[in-house]
Design a protein around this motif. Structure first.
Motif, PDB file in Angstrom:
ATOM      1  N   GLN A 296       0.833  -1.201   0.000  1.00 34.06           N
ATOM      2  CA  GLN A 296       0.000   0.000   0.000  1.00 34.06           C
ATOM      3  C   GLN A 296       0.869   1.254   0.000  1.00 34.06           C
ATOM      4  O   GLN A 296       0.568   2.233  -0.695  1.00 34.06           O
ATOM      5  CB  GLN A 296      -0.907  -0.021   1.227  1.00 34.06           C
ATOM      6  N   THR A 297       1.933   1.229   0.777  1.00 36.14           N
ATOM      7  CA  THR A 297       2.813   2.397   0.848  1.00 36.14           C
ATOM      8  C   THR A 297       3.510   2.644  -0.486  1.00 36.14           C
ATOM      9  O   THR A 297       3.557   3.776  -0.980  1.00 36.14           O
ATOM     10  CB  THR A 297       3.852   2.209   1.973  1.00 36.14           C
ATOM     11  N   THR A 300       0.812   3.947  -3.038  1.00 31.79           N
ATOM     12  CA  THR A 300       0.371   5.336  -2.872  1.00 31.79           C
ATOM     13  C   THR A 300       1.514   6.312  -3.116  1.00 31.79           C
ATOM     14  O   THR A 300       1.320   7.366  -3.732  1.00 31.79           O
ATOM     15  CB  THR A 300      -0.232   5.530  -1.472  1.00 31.79           C
ATOM     16  N   LYS A 303       1.790   6.764  -6.718  1.00 31.80           N
ATOM     17  CA  LYS A 303       0.725   7.622  -7.248  1.00 31.80           C
ATOM     18  C   LYS A 303       1.015   9.101  -6.946  1.00 31.80           C
ATOM     19  O   LYS A 303       0.727   9.974  -7.768  1.00 31.80           O
ATOM     20  CB  LYS A 303      -0.633   7.210  -6.669  1.00 31.80           C
ATOM     21  N   ILE A 304       1.578   9.375  -5.767  1.00 32.78           N
ATOM     22  CA  ILE A 304       1.950  10.751  -5.440  1.00 32.78           C
ATOM     23  C   ILE A 304       3.020  11.249  -6.418  1.00 32.78           C
ATOM     24  O   ILE A 304       2.949  12.367  -6.939  1.00 32.78           O
ATOM     25  CB  ILE A 304       2.432  10.842  -3.973  1.00 32.78           C
ATOM     26  N   ALA A 307       1.356  11.988  -9.652  1.00 33.18           N
ATOM     27  CA  ALA A 307       0.553  13.214  -9.559  1.00 33.18           C
ATOM     28  C   ALA A 307       1.460  14.441  -9.614  1.00 33.18           C
ATOM     29  O   ALA A 307       1.134  15.462 -10.237  1.00 33.18           O
ATOM     30  CB  ALA A 307      -0.270  13.213  -8.266  1.00 33.18           C
ATOM     31  N   ASP A 308       2.622  14.338  -8.970  1.00 29.16           N
ATOM     32  CA  ASP A 308       3.579  15.451  -9.029  1.00 29.16           C
ATOM     33  C   ASP A 308       4.064  15.655 -10.463  1.00 29.16           C
ATOM     34  O   ASP A 308       4.168  16.788 -10.933  1.00 29.16           O
ATOM     35  CB  ASP A 308       4.761  15.160  -8.091  1.00 29.16           C
ATOM     36  N   GLN A 311       1.411  17.404 -12.380  1.00 28.32           N
ATOM     37  CA  GLN A 311       1.296  18.814 -12.018  1.00 28.32           C
ATOM     38  C   GLN A 311       2.424  19.635 -12.660  1.00 28.32           C
ATOM     39  O   GLN A 311       2.208  20.749 -13.133  1.00 28.32           O
ATOM     40  CB  GLN A 311       1.315  18.983 -10.503  1.00 28.32           C
ATOM     41  N   ARG A 312       3.618  19.059 -12.677  1.00 21.72           N
ATOM     42  CA  ARG A 312       4.729  19.775 -13.322  1.00 21.72           C
ATOM     43  C   ARG A 312       4.470  19.958 -14.809  1.00 21.72           C
ATOM     44  O   ARG A 312       4.807  20.996 -15.390  1.00 21.72           O
ATOM     45  CB  ARG A 312       6.040  18.999 -13.124  1.00 21.72           C
TER      46      ARG A 312
ATOM     47  N   ALA B 207       7.117  16.533  -4.061  1.00 20.40           N
ATOM     48  CA  ALA B 207       5.663  16.786  -4.024  1.00 20.40           C
ATOM     49  C   ALA B 207       5.302  17.667  -2.831  1.00 20.40           C
ATOM     50  O   ALA B 207       5.847  17.514  -1.738  1.00 20.40           O
ATOM     51  CB  ALA B 207       4.906  15.457  -3.940  1.00 20.40           C
ATOM     52  N   ASP B 208       4.362  18.580  -3.036  1.00 24.75           N
ATOM     53  CA  ASP B 208       3.954  19.444  -1.932  1.00 24.75           C
ATOM     54  C   ASP B 208       2.854  18.775  -1.101  1.00 24.75           C
ATOM     55  O   ASP B 208       2.385  17.678  -1.428  1.00 24.75           O
ATOM     56  CB  ASP B 208       3.539  20.828  -2.458  1.00 24.75           C
ATOM     57  N   ILE B 211      -0.434  17.797  -2.978  1.00 22.93           N
ATOM     58  CA  ILE B 211      -0.331  16.595  -3.808  1.00 22.93           C
ATOM     59  C   ILE B 211      -0.314  15.354  -2.917  1.00 22.93           C
ATOM     60  O   ILE B 211      -0.996  14.369  -3.189  1.00 22.93           O
ATOM     61  CB  ILE B 211       0.945  16.650  -4.685  1.00 22.93           C
ATOM     62  N   MET B 212       0.450  15.423  -1.829  1.00 22.06           N
ATOM     63  CA  MET B 212       0.555  14.234  -0.975  1.00 22.06           C
ATOM     64  C   MET B 212      -0.797  13.843  -0.388  1.00 22.06           C
ATOM     65  O   MET B 212      -1.164  12.676  -0.354  1.00 22.06           O
ATOM     66  CB  MET B 212       1.569  14.476   0.146  1.00 22.06           C
ATOM     67  N   THR B 215      -3.809  13.215  -3.417  1.00 21.73           N
ATOM     68  CA  THR B 215      -3.724  12.038  -4.284  1.00 21.73           C
ATOM     69  C   THR B 215      -4.527  10.915  -3.635  1.00 21.73           C
ATOM     70  O   THR B 215      -4.516  10.765  -2.414  1.00 21.73           O
ATOM     71  CB  THR B 215      -2.245  11.616  -4.449  1.00 21.73           C
ATOM     72  N   GLU B 216      -5.216  10.134  -4.458  1.00 17.04           N
ATOM     73  CA  GLU B 216      -6.045   9.054  -3.917  1.00 17.04           C
ATOM     74  C   GLU B 216      -5.203   8.154  -2.998  1.00 17.04           C
ATOM     75  O   GLU B 216      -4.160   7.652  -3.414  1.00 17.04           O
ATOM     76  CB  GLU B 216      -6.632   8.224  -5.060  1.00 17.04           C
ATOM     77  N   GLY B 217      -5.667   7.960  -1.778  1.00 18.42           N
ATOM     78  CA  GLY B 217      -4.951   7.128  -0.823  1.00 18.42           C
ATOM     79  C   GLY B 217      -3.880   7.872  -0.038  1.00 18.42           C
ATOM     80  O   GLY B 217      -3.341   7.338   0.933  1.00 18.42           O
ATOM     81  N   GLY B 218      -3.566   9.098  -0.451  1.00 17.65           N
ATOM     82  CA  GLY B 218      -2.474   9.833   0.183  1.00 17.65           C
ATOM     83  C   GLY B 218      -2.776  10.207   1.633  1.00 17.65           C
ATOM     84  O   GLY B 218      -1.936  10.055   2.519  1.00 17.65           O
ATOM     85  N   LEU B 221      -2.611   7.162   3.759  1.00 20.14           N
ATOM     86  CA  LEU B 221      -1.222   6.767   3.995  1.00 20.14           C
ATOM     87  C   LEU B 221      -0.582   7.681   5.028  1.00 20.14           C
ATOM     88  O   LEU B 221       0.108   7.221   5.946  1.00 20.14           O
ATOM     89  CB  LEU B 221      -0.429   6.794   2.685  1.00 20.14           C
TER      90      LEU B 221
END
Lengths: 316, 316
Positions: A296-297, A300, A303-304, A307-308, A311-312, B207-208, B211-212, B215-218, B221
């Motif tokens: 899970q860690t 996720t 995914k972060i 997502a970053d 965004q960039r 990541a800021d 975003i952390m 994000t889904e599941g962030g 976590l």
């Protein structure tokens, strides 16, 4: 299914698709491909494929710009696109699927068959796992480096006529093909390595196997991640051999340092098959109520990271 | 300790060190600094420090190139270098520590005091946590953006005369200073946020906070990671309020998107305080036998990322 020359349509003619297309061509099948991006080159001169098996270059029977152009449904439709959430694979192939077409998935991941099985329930559905090192090196140019074995079986289980015939074709074309009646279990076996070490390499910014396993705590983390995959597989009805984790670790330690495919996708700024490779394992864990904190860690955190990256790209 | 003007030596005159040096100077202390890299500029014209508190620029009483040049031990030696494994902080400061010198650590992390306490057991050891947004913007130039509060207490517990006097100086200089008798507990409280979200931001390539957490599941976590820190703190004898996780999450969600200091260190290719911030939490978890699978995964993945960075620097 026709009893004479089998017809094949490859949807997703990247490195994997064109390699197995070449193998099926070599076995005597009539192999057509859908290739939008490489249409001009492939129409004119076909695929150039270098391989330890010899020159596998071939000209497809037909080159289509899209699946809609397929006028006669093939005996085998081979789907070898990457598995992304935003692509409806069943709708992609539906225009070329006739009542007797066997669908063959040569794709990575866990639980990638259900959307196809649900949308096209009356066609034979063969699920195949490729163990191969092959790369697209240019437009219509493919380099097959090593291996090539496929493990295939009907989804969700069994091995019917179409599956066996496809396996025979592959062997006739010169690759090892193992027909299994438990292809879902085979996918879990492959996931023991793939689900942990593909995304972990991405978190390591493309770290290779040696960096991952030799960094302090890395081997222990890899074992914990792999054990969680085994736990989920067992709870989902696919118990794996107790030595699976150990074999994957020791096998990897014996290999030269190796940068896996998801790491390369990350470094080349391509989309990742994260959901097929790891997300579906985590969701299956939730369904069968098995805790997977390490997976899970990693899931996720990846995914972060994605997502970053998004965004960039948007300039954020 | 002298009863007239207190003397201070700042070792580690980056943004944090020079800011608190300015505050102590404003309080009337005689403040000297050790500054190797900025020696010429700081000797000539001192520090220029812009701040919402006003212009905090000041000229140190003495600027030293190294701790060895200190001839008279100060009343307070403020250590504000970053905490890295390869720096022996006790040996660094030892040349300037006299029998009556109080050592003040203004540093991040968990369990950062024991090496100093062991090496210099007879000196008062004040452990301080800074809540501040301050940056070095050039040679001898510092920008104080916001906050500035310190929480300080004697290590491992209590609050003796030197600690109280140092707190009084800070308040006289214009910042909020809270003296605590349980500074280790305060460090754990701060670690609830820092230990998870600093390295997770690094894994997210800077990541800021938005975003952390978005994000889904962030968010889930982050909660799991924070809860593990609380579990370790409790087992180590420092139970934190039950609402700690919730407060950290809701407080972070209310802030504007924020890129934390370790994320900035990563993006600027600087060393990370990973061991002080997270590694020591994981080791404390092992000592008190509390499972921390989420923290362990973030920790090891970050170490893999750092190992990959090192290998690339070596041209590997």
């Amino acid at each position: 299914m026709s009893t004479d020359q089998p017809t094949v349509l490859i949807v997703g003619s990247g490195a994997i698709g064109s390699f197995y297309g070449a193998i099926l061509h070599r076995a005597g099948a009539s192999v057509s491909v859908v290739s939008r991006s490489d249409y001009d080159v492939v129409s004119e001169r076909g695929y150039r494929i270098s391989s330890p098996l010899g020159d596998l270059s071939f000209k497809p029977a037909q080159v289509l710009r899209s699946v809609d152009e397929c006028t006669t449904p093939p005996d085998f439709l081979v789907l070898s696109v990457k598995v992304f959430d935003d692509l409806d694979r069943a709708e992609l192939i539906r225009p070329a699927v006739g009542p007797n077409t066997a669908i063959v998935l040569i794709q990575n991941g866990i639980e990638i068959e259900p959307p196809i099985a649900a949308a096209l329930p009356s066609n034979p559905l063969v699920s195949a796992l490729a163990f191969i090192a092959v790369s697209r090196v240019g437009t219509g140019d493919v380099e097959h480096k090593a291996y090539g074995r496929l493990v295939l079986g009907d989804y969700p289980s069994g091995a019917g006529e179409a599956c066996k015939r496809f396996g025979d074709l592959l062997r006739a074309g010169g690759v090892n093909a193992t027909v299994t009646e438990q292809v879902v279990r085979e996918r879990w076996l492959k996931a023991v390595w793939n689900a942990p070490l593909n995304p972990l390499a991405v978190l390591g910014n493309g770290a290779d196997t040696q960096i991952m396993l030799e960094t302090e705590g890395g081997e222990a983390l890899a074992r914990a991640l792999m054990q969680e995959v085994c736990d989920v597989a067992a709870a989902a009805g696919h118990p794996l051999p107790p030595e699976s984790v150990e074999q994957n670790i020791s096998g990897t330690l014996k290999m030269p340092a190796y940068r896996n495919s998801m790491a390369l996708d990350w470094l080349n700024d391509r989309p990742l098959e994260l959901e097929a490779i790891l997300g579906n394992v985590v969701r299956e864990a939730q369904r069968v109520n098995v805790p997977v904190p390490h997976l899970q860690t990693v899931y996720t955190a990846t995914k972060i990271l994605l997502a970053d990256r998004e965004q960039r790209k948007r300039g954020g």
